[in-house]
Design a protein around this motif. Structure first.
Motif, PDB file in Angstrom:
ATOM      1  N   MET A   1       0.758  -1.172  -0.050  1.00  0.00           N
ATOM      2  CA  MET A   1       0.124   0.064  -0.033  1.00  0.00           C
ATOM      3  C   MET A   1       0.708   1.136  -0.024  1.00  0.00           C
ATOM      4  O   MET A   1       1.919   1.281   0.799  1.00  0.00           O
ATOM      5  N   SER A   2       0.460   2.133  -0.968  1.00  0.00           N
ATOM      6  CA  SER A   2       1.311   3.371  -0.953  1.00  0.00           C
ATOM      7  C   SER A   2       0.925   4.429   0.398  1.00  0.00           C
ATOM      8  O   SER A   2      -0.294   4.459   0.436  1.00  0.00           O
ATOM      9  N   MET A   3       1.902   5.053   0.788  1.00  0.00           N
ATOM     10  CA  MET A   3       1.662   5.926   1.977  1.00  0.00           C
ATOM     11  C   MET A   3       1.974   7.223   1.469  1.00  0.00           C
ATOM     12  O   MET A   3       2.759   7.508   0.816  1.00  0.00           O
ATOM     13  N   LYS A   4       1.380   8.220   2.184  1.00  0.00           N
ATOM     14  CA  LYS A   4       1.695   9.681   1.939  1.00  0.00           C
ATOM     15  C   LYS A   4       2.108  10.219   3.530  1.00  0.00           C
ATOM     16  O   LYS A   4       1.253  10.041   4.341  1.00  0.00           O
ATOM     17  N   ARG A   5       3.173  11.202   3.457  1.00  0.00           N
ATOM     18  CA  ARG A   5       3.693  11.470   4.676  1.00  0.00           C
ATOM     19  C   ARG A   5       2.841  12.716   4.909  1.00  0.00           C
ATOM     20  O   ARG A   5       2.553  13.796   3.953  1.00  0.00           O
ATOM     21  N   THR A   6       2.466  13.097   6.081  1.00  0.00           N
ATOM     22  CA  THR A   6       1.825  14.312   6.638  1.00  0.00           C
ATOM     23  C   THR A   6       2.313  14.596   8.070  1.00  0.00           C
ATOM     24  O   THR A   6       2.933  13.943   8.659  1.00  0.00           O
ATOM     25  N   ASN A   7       2.444  15.857   8.354  1.00  0.00           N
ATOM     26  CA  ASN A   7       2.627  16.484   9.732  1.00  0.00           C
ATOM     27  C   ASN A   7       1.356  16.809  10.391  1.00  0.00           C
ATOM     28  O   ASN A   7       0.627  17.576   9.657  1.00  0.00           O
ATOM     29  N   VAL A   8       1.224  16.512  11.665  1.00  0.00           N
ATOM     30  CA  VAL A   8       0.210  16.983  12.516  1.00  0.00           C
ATOM     31  C   VAL A   8       0.685  17.576  14.035  1.00  0.00           C
ATOM     32  O   VAL A   8       1.747  16.887  14.385  1.00  0.00           O
ATOM     33  N   TYR A   9      -0.066  18.389  14.488  1.00  0.00           N
ATOM     34  CA  TYR A   9       0.207  18.492  16.057  1.00  0.00           C
ATOM     35  C   TYR A   9      -0.560  17.807  16.932  1.00  0.00           C
ATOM     36  O   TYR A   9      -1.683  17.710  16.445  1.00  0.00           O
ATOM     37  N   ALA A  10       0.035  17.247  17.886  1.00  0.00           N
ATOM     38  CA  ALA A  10      -0.642  16.405  18.680  1.00  0.00           C
ATOM     39  C   ALA A  10      -0.487  16.617  20.124  1.00  0.00           C
ATOM     40  O   ALA A  10       0.704  17.114  20.650  1.00  0.00           O
TER      41      ALA A  10
END
Length: 86
Positions: A1-10
């Motif tokens: 499965m292809s993944m896409k990188r993302t940034n989040v604040y947690a």
């Protein structure tokens, strides 16, 4: 499965809980976060078709308690009739 990188604040407390859970379960923190993203995506999905897209013939009224009891009793009697091996 292809993944896409993302940034989040947690929230740091949430990240600490995820870190503990990952160690306890023997999986990566990223995997727990991916599972959470998937659950959020499914909870907010809009479906193409309504859940109940079919209509059914009926008496045009809500079944009474007695109607339901009779229908269940009839179904049980039919299951218990001899010679009806499934």
């Amino acid at each position: 499965m292809s993944m896409k990188r993302t940034n989040v604040y947690a929230d740091p407390e949430d990240l600490a809980i995820i870190k503990e859970a990952a160690a306890r379960r023997g999986i990566s923190e990223a995997e727990i976060i991916r599972q959470g993203i998937h659950l959020a995506a499914m909870a907010n999905r809009v479906w193409d078709e309504p859940l109940f897209s079919r209509t059914f013939e009926g008496q045009g009224r809500t079944a009474s308690r007695e109607d339901v009891r009779n229908a269940v009793a009839d179904a049980v009697r039919r299951e218990d009739e001899p010679g009806d091996a499934a």
